[in-house]
Design a protein around this motif. Structure first.
Motif, mmCIF file in Angstrom:
data_model
loop_
_atom_site.group_PDB
_atom_site.id
_atom_site.type_symbol
_atom_site.label_atom_id
_atom_site.label_comp_id
_atom_site.label_asym_id
_atom_site.label_seq_id
_atom_site.Cartn_x
_atom_site.Cartn_y
_atom_site.Cartn_z
ATOM 1 N N LEU A 199 0.826 -1.193 0.000
ATOM 2 C CA LEU A 199 0.000 0.000 0.000
ATOM 3 C C LEU A 199 0.871 1.258 0.000
ATOM 4 O O LEU A 199 0.624 2.199 -0.776
ATOM 5 N N ALA A 200 1.890 1.266 0.847
ATOM 6 C CA ALA A 200 2.794 2.414 0.909
ATOM 7 C C ALA A 200 3.526 2.598 -0.422
ATOM 8 O O ALA A 200 3.680 3.720 -0.915
ATOM 9 N N SER A 201 3.953 1.486 -1.004
ATOM 10 C CA SER A 201 4.653 1.549 -2.286
ATOM 11 C C SER A 201 3.774 2.171 -3.364
ATOM 12 O O SER A 201 4.201 3.051 -4.116
ATOM 13 N N GLY A 202 2.518 1.716 -3.434
ATOM 14 C CA GLY A 202 1.612 2.234 -4.451
ATOM 15 C C GLY A 202 1.278 3.698 -4.251
ATOM 16 O O GLY A 202 1.276 4.484 -5.207
ATOM 17 N N LEU A 203 1.015 4.103 -2.997
ATOM 18 C CA LEU A 203 0.650 5.487 -2.720
ATOM 19 C C LEU A 203 1.802 6.444 -3.007
ATOM 20 O O LEU A 203 1.609 7.512 -3.609
ATOM 21 N N VAL A 204 3.011 6.064 -2.584
ATOM 22 C CA VAL A 204 4.168 6.916 -2.831
ATOM 23 C C VAL A 204 4.448 7.013 -4.329
ATOM 24 O O VAL A 204 4.761 8.096 -4.849
ATOM 25 N N ALA A 205 4.323 5.892 -5.037
ATOM 26 C CA ALA A 205 4.557 5.906 -6.480
ATOM 27 C C ALA A 205 3.569 6.839 -7.188
ATOM 28 O O ALA A 205 3.951 7.616 -8.070
ATOM 29 N N LEU A 206 2.292 6.784 -6.787
ATOM 30 C CA LEU A 206 1.280 7.653 -7.395
ATOM 31 C C LEU A 206 1.564 9.118 -7.098
ATOM 32 O O LEU A 206 1.420 9.989 -7.975
ATOM 33 N N LEU A 207 1.959 9.412 -5.857
ATOM 34 C CA LEU A 207 2.243 10.789 -5.461
ATOM 35 C C LEU A 207 3.447 11.337 -6.238
ATOM 36 O O LEU A 207 3.386 12.452 -6.789
ATOM 37 N N VAL A 208 4.523 10.565 -6.294
ATOM 38 C CA VAL A 208 5.731 11.021 -6.990
ATOM 39 C C VAL A 208 5.477 11.165 -8.489
ATOM 40 O O VAL A 208 5.994 12.076 -9.138
ATOM 41 N N GLN A 209 4.653 10.288 -9.033
ATOM 42 C CA GLN A 209 4.334 10.373 -10.460
ATOM 43 C C GLN A 209 3.661 11.702 -10.792
ATOM 44 O O GLN A 209 3.897 12.282 -11.859
ATOM 45 N N ARG A 210 2.836 12.198 -9.880
ATOM 46 C CA ARG A 210 2.147 13.460 -10.110
ATOM 47 C C ARG A 210 3.058 14.663 -9.919
ATOM 48 O O ARG A 210 2.868 15.707 -10.550
ATOM 49 N N LEU A 211 4.046 14.528 -9.046
ATOM 50 C CA LEU A 211 4.882 15.674 -8.677
ATOM 51 C C LEU A 211 6.196 15.757 -9.437
ATOM 52 O O LEU A 211 6.731 16.858 -9.635
ATOM 53 N N VAL A 212 6.718 14.599 -9.853
ATOM 54 C CA VAL A 212 8.045 14.569 -10.471
ATOM 55 C C VAL A 212 7.946 13.970 -11.869
ATOM 56 O O VAL A 212 7.434 12.857 -12.024
ATOM 57 N N PRO A 213 8.420 14.669 -12.891
ATOM 58 C CA PRO A 213 8.367 14.115 -14.246
ATOM 59 C C PRO A 213 9.329 12.946 -14.406
ATOM 60 O O PRO A 213 10.309 12.821 -13.661
ATOM 61 N N GLY A 214 9.031 12.102 -15.368
ATOM 62 C CA GLY A 214 9.910 10.966 -15.634
ATOM 63 C C GLY A 214 9.475 9.710 -14.901
ATOM 64 O O GLY A 214 8.297 9.533 -14.575
ATOM 65 N N TYR A 215 10.450 8.862 -14.593
ATOM 66 C CA TYR A 215 10.156 7.547 -14.026
ATOM 67 C C TYR A 215 10.688 7.374 -12.607
ATOM 68 O O TYR A 215 10.845 6.264 -12.128
ATOM 69 N N ALA A 216 10.921 8.507 -11.925
ATOM 70 C CA ALA A 216 11.419 8.428 -10.549
ATOM 71 C C ALA A 216 10.399 7.775 -9.628
ATOM 72 O O ALA A 216 10.759 7.240 -8.575
ATOM 73 N N PHE A 217 9.115 7.788 -10.004
ATOM 74 C CA PHE A 217 8.076 7.217 -9.139
ATOM 75 C C PHE A 217 8.292 5.721 -8.903
ATOM 76 O O PHE A 217 7.885 5.187 -7.871
ATOM 77 N N ILE A 218 8.932 5.046 -9.838
ATOM 78 C CA ILE A 218 9.162 3.599 -9.686
ATOM 79 C C ILE A 218 10.157 3.335 -8.565
ATOM 80 O O ILE A 218 9.934 2.508 -7.681
ATOM 81 N N ALA A 219 11.269 4.072 -8.593
ATOM 82 C CA ALA A 219 12.274 3.916 -7.538
ATOM 83 C C ALA A 219 11.717 4.356 -6.193
ATOM 84 O O ALA A 219 11.958 3.712 -5.157
ATOM 85 N N ALA A 220 10.943 5.449 -6.194
ATOM 86 C CA ALA A 220 10.371 5.943 -4.940
ATOM 87 C C ALA A 220 9.399 4.930 -4.351
ATOM 88 O O ALA A 220 9.395 4.687 -3.137
ATOM 89 N N GLY A 221 8.568 4.336 -5.186
ATOM 90 C CA GLY A 221 7.625 3.335 -4.713
ATOM 91 C C GLY A 221 8.322 2.112 -4.143
ATOM 92 O O GLY A 221 7.935 1.589 -3.094
ATOM 93 N N ALA A 222 9.367 1.658 -4.851
ATOM 94 C CA ALA A 222 10.114 0.486 -4.372
ATOM 95 C C ALA A 222 10.776 0.776 -3.028
ATOM 96 O O ALA A 222 10.740 -0.050 -2.114
ATOM 97 N N ALA A 223 11.369 1.971 -2.884
ATOM 98 C CA ALA A 223 12.035 2.335 -1.635
ATOM 99 C C ALA A 223 11.027 2.443 -0.492
ATOM 100 O O ALA A 223 11.284 1.980 0.629
#
Length: 238
Positions: A199-223
């Motif tokens: 759940l945390a992985s998915g929520l963080v990935a969605l949030l970063v995807q909206r705020l940061v361009p590119g594919y950083a949301f994948i690494a953020a979600g995994a972390a």
């Protein structure tokens, strides 16, 4: 080196893993062909496209890397391709962490071989096998190696066929993987606490995807999933 407590790795397990991967073959074949066709349009030779599928073996990363593919190559373009590939595959950090206790004591060469063919589908098949009480690492390896030759062969077929299968969505074939994952994940439900890392992985990935361009949301979600998993470890037997 291995020890007596290491999980078994049997031929029967490998065959079981291959069998469990069979429902995914149509989706993998279409996806691989789509990558081959897209690679051809980007100017990759047949050998380059097939080599990428054989050595990288990461469909989503390969597809996204084509978006930054450049000819002639520059240092910046090469770094961009490396970064994109790394970010797309960052989810493997979390997957690797979940199977590490299972693989403890396994010989290094076998660990490397199993991790080389580890993909989302084989990880999920393996995790479900373990959750149901299985220990045979051959299932994890078999489900990955069972898809690898098909991925490579379909890449070659797609490259030769050109643009014939670049739109799998037109046939709803892109839905096979999501439906498979949903069906496999449902029996793994063990309550809210074990699901918190996902759940945390998915929520963080969605949030970063909206705020940061590119594919950083994948690494953020995994972390985020990895850190949450460490914080809410339910003490299950490893």
């Amino acid at each position: 080196m291995s020890d007596s407590s290491a999980a078994p790795f049997t031929r029967a397990g490998i065959l079981t893993g291959i069998r469990l991967s069979l429902p995914l073959w149509p989706s993998i074949a279409v996806f691989g062909a789509a990558f081959g066709a897209a690679a051809a349009q980007r100017g990759l030779s047949l050998a380059e496209a097939v080599g990428a599928s054989a050595l990288v073996y990461a469909g989503s990363a390969q597809m996204v890397t084509l978006e930054v593919w450049g000819q002639p190559w520059t240092v910046s373009a090469l770094l961009a391709a490396m970064t994109v590939t790394g970010l797309i595959n960052a989810r493997m950090i979390l997957m690797g962490a979940t199977i590490q206790p299972w693989m403890r004591g396994t010989p290094l060469w076998r660990t490397a071989l199993t991790l080389f063919v580890l993909v989302d589908a084989s990880w999920l098949i393996g995790v479900r096998h373990r959750a149901e009480g299985g220990r045979d690492l051959g299932v994890l390896f078999g489900s990955g190696i069972g898809l690898w030759p098909l991925w490579v062969a379909s890449t070659a077929a797609g490259h030769l066929a050109g643009a014939l299968v670049t739109q799998p969505r037109a046939y709803a074939l892109d839905m096979i993987l999501p439906v498979f994952f949903a069906a496999m994940l449902a029996p793994l439900w063990r309550g809210v606490r074990p699901a918190l890392p996902w759940l945390a992985s998915g929520l963080v990935a969605l949030l970063v995807q909206r705020l940061v361009p590119g594919y950083a949301f994948i690494a953020a979600g995994a972390a985020a999933g990895l850190v949450t998993g460490l914080l809410v470890d339910d003490g299950a037997k490893r």
